[in-house]
Design an enzyme around this catalytic site. Structure first.
Site, PDB file in Angstrom:
ATOM      1  N   HIS A  19       0.783  -1.239   0.000  1.00 32.31           N
ATOM      2  CA  HIS A  19       0.000   0.000   0.000  1.00 32.31           C
ATOM      3  C   HIS A  19       0.814   1.288   0.000  1.00 32.31           C
ATOM      4  CE1 HIS A  19      -2.460  -3.195   1.923  1.00 32.31           C
ATOM      5  NE2 HIS A  19      -3.300  -2.792   0.998  1.00 32.31           N
ATOM      6  N   GLY A  77      -6.887  11.798   8.698  1.00 31.97           N
ATOM      7  CA  GLY A  77      -7.613  10.796   7.926  1.00 31.97           C
ATOM      8  C   GLY A  77      -7.601  11.116   6.441  1.00 31.97           C
ATOM      9  N   ARG A  91      -5.774  16.898   3.716  1.00 34.04           N
ATOM     10  CA  ARG A  91      -5.227  17.509   4.941  1.00 34.04           C
ATOM     11  C   ARG A  91      -3.724  17.242   5.054  1.00 34.04           C
ATOM     12  NH1 ARG A  91      -9.906  16.919   8.623  1.00 34.04           N
ATOM     13  NH2 ARG A  91     -11.149  18.751   8.123  1.00 34.04           N
ATOM     14  N   ARG A 111      -2.066  10.719  15.512  1.00 36.01           N
ATOM     15  CA  ARG A 111      -3.237  10.905  14.649  1.00 36.01           C
ATOM     16  C   ARG A 111      -3.817  12.268  14.948  1.00 36.01           C
ATOM     17  NH1 ARG A 111      -8.260  10.456  12.635  1.00 36.01           N
ATOM     18  NH2 ARG A 111     -10.004  10.377  14.085  1.00 36.01           N
ATOM     19  N   ASP A 122     -14.593   8.554  17.293  1.00 34.97           N
ATOM     20  CA  ASP A 122     -13.921   8.550  15.992  1.00 34.97           C
ATOM     21  C   ASP A 122     -14.026   7.150  15.389  1.00 34.97           C
ATOM     22  OD1 ASP A 122     -11.945   6.945  17.184  1.00 34.97           O
ATOM     23  OD2 ASP A 122     -10.277   8.150  16.422  1.00 34.97           O
ATOM     24  N   MET A 123     -13.235   6.863  14.363  1.00 31.08           N
ATOM     25  CA  MET A 123     -13.364   5.575  13.690  1.00 31.08           C
ATOM     26  C   MET A 123     -12.027   4.840  13.543  1.00 31.08           C
ATOM     27  SD  MET A 123     -16.287   6.533  10.856  1.00 31.08           S
ATOM     28  CE  MET A 123     -16.676   4.827  10.497  1.00 31.08           C
ATOM     29  N   GLU A 124     -10.993   5.303  14.220  1.00 29.83           N
ATOM     30  CA  GLU A 124      -9.652   4.707  14.018  1.00 29.83           C
ATOM     31  C   GLU A 124      -8.850   4.418  15.287  1.00 29.83           C
ATOM     32  OE1 GLU A 124     -10.492   7.747  12.565  1.00 29.83           O
ATOM     33  OE2 GLU A 124     -11.066   6.943  10.595  1.00 29.83           O
ATOM     34  N   SER A 167     -15.703  18.041  15.601  1.00 29.60           N
ATOM     35  CA  SER A 167     -16.346  18.604  14.397  1.00 29.60           C
ATOM     36  C   SER A 167     -17.866  18.487  14.455  1.00 29.60           C
ATOM     37  CB  SER A 167     -15.841  17.887  13.144  1.00 29.60           C
ATOM     38  OG  SER A 167     -16.106  16.502  13.228  1.00 29.60           O
ATOM     39  N   ASP A 168     -18.352  17.559  15.309  1.00 25.54           N
ATOM     40  CA  ASP A 168     -19.805  17.370  15.412  1.00 25.54           C
ATOM     41  C   ASP A 168     -20.165  17.180  16.882  1.00 25.54           C
ATOM     42  OD1 ASP A 168     -20.319  16.548  12.384  1.00 25.54           O
ATOM     43  OD2 ASP A 168     -18.604  15.406  13.118  1.00 25.54           O
TER      44      ASP A 168
HETATM   45  N1  HPA Z   1     -18.601   9.698  14.596  1.00 25.94           N
HETATM   46  C1  HPA Z   1     -17.507   9.031  14.211  1.00 25.94           C
HETATM   47  N2  HPA Z   1     -16.460   9.620  13.666  1.00 25.94           N
HETATM   48  C2  HPA Z   1     -16.494  10.960  13.521  1.00 25.94           C
HETATM   49  C3  HPA Z   1     -17.599  11.702  13.918  1.00 25.94           C
HETATM   50  C4  HPA Z   1     -18.700  11.037  14.476  1.00 25.94           C
HETATM   51  O1  HPA Z   1     -19.710  11.656  14.830  1.00 25.94           O
HETATM   52  N3  HPA Z   1     -17.332  13.009  13.626  1.00 25.94           N
HETATM   53  C5  HPA Z   1     -16.089  13.030  13.083  1.00 25.94           C
HETATM   54  N4  HPA Z   1     -15.581  11.801  13.009  1.00 25.94           N
END
Ligand code: HPA
Length: 235
Positions: free
Chosen positions: A5, A21, A25, A88, A179-181, A203-204
């Site tokens: 990769h 991610g 960026r 990260r 997050d997702m990582e 961010s949210d």
């Molecule tokens: N969930 C998961 N990952 C994210 C989120 C979220 O609300 N916002 C930014 N990354």
């Protein structure tokens, strides 16, 4: 020397890497913060650069979305490119009342709904934790720069659109960022005895249904980049 990769030469990377991610960026960080930078990977457009921040050699490479993507890049960077310190720098969701949009959160640990760590850890519960020294350096840099940070437990999810009932549980258990990582990055780093930390800007706010505007997204990202880069000077 290249991996499945990553198509870079053996010594192209610094042992210190910042990982957003999003490839755009990574490019932004190289172009705006690194001197004498050079692009060292574009396979699958997972852009990577090495350059200098105040004379410190730093690499930056995106890791994509989710544990499967992040974990394979982190693993190949460690095993084939001798990367030793991984920071990260991402975005995350929040559920706590005292955490606001644009706040910076540090993942001291990461709970998860992903099965990744169970696959690696023979179905037992792996406690995914950040490296103490990197966390301490980022903490010191944040104090010096007067940045307000929250430090605590992340929740790393495989499903961006988290189930509504689960959000209440995450709030109850004091999760600082979703997050997702992170849970996967921490376990891979531990497996290969290297150091890792996730820093995210919120961010949210999922429960308040608020999101950072695209304009503010950039400036809040800048604070986090500077925090991560300054912390590397303490290594
Ligand atoms: N969930 C998961 N990952 C994210 C989120 C979220 O609300 N916002 C930014 N990354």
């Amino acid at each position: 020397m290249s991996t499945v990769h990553i198509n870079s030469k053996k010594n192209d990377f610094s042992d210190i890497i910042l990982m957003p991610g999003d490839p755009i960026r990574a490019k932004y960080i190289a172009e705006n913060y690194l001197n004498n930078f050079k692009q060292i990977n574009k396979t699958r457009l997972m852009l990577a650069y090495t350059g200098y921040y105040k004379n410190k050699k730093i690499s930056v490479m995106s890791h994509g979305i989710g544990i499967p993507s992040a974990a394979l890049y982190v693993r190949e960077l460690i095993t084939e490119y001798n990367v030793k310190k991984i920071i990260r720098i991402g975005t995350c969701g929040a559920v706590r009342d005292d955490i606001n949009l644009r706040d910076i959160v540090l993942g001291l640990g990461a709970s998860t709904d992903s099965k990744f760590n169970r696959i690696q850890f023979h179905n037992h519960d792996y406690s995914a934790i950040a490296d103490f020294n990197i966390t301490y350096n980022v903490f010191l840099a944040a104090k010096k720069m007067n940045f307000k940070i929250h430090i605590g437990n992340f929740f790393t999810t495989d499903s961006f659109y988290t189930d509504q009932d689960m959000l209440g549980i995450l709030k109850k258990y004091n999760i600082v960022g979703i997050d997702m990582e992170t849970a996967g990055i921490y376990s891979v780093a531990s497996e290969f005895k290297v150091q890792a930390l996730s820093i995210c800007t919120v961010s949210d706010h999922i429960l308040k249904k608020e999101s950072v505007s695209s304009k503010d997204r950039e400036s809040s990202f800048d604070d986090m980049i500077i925090l991560a880069l300054e912390s590397t000077l303490l290594i």
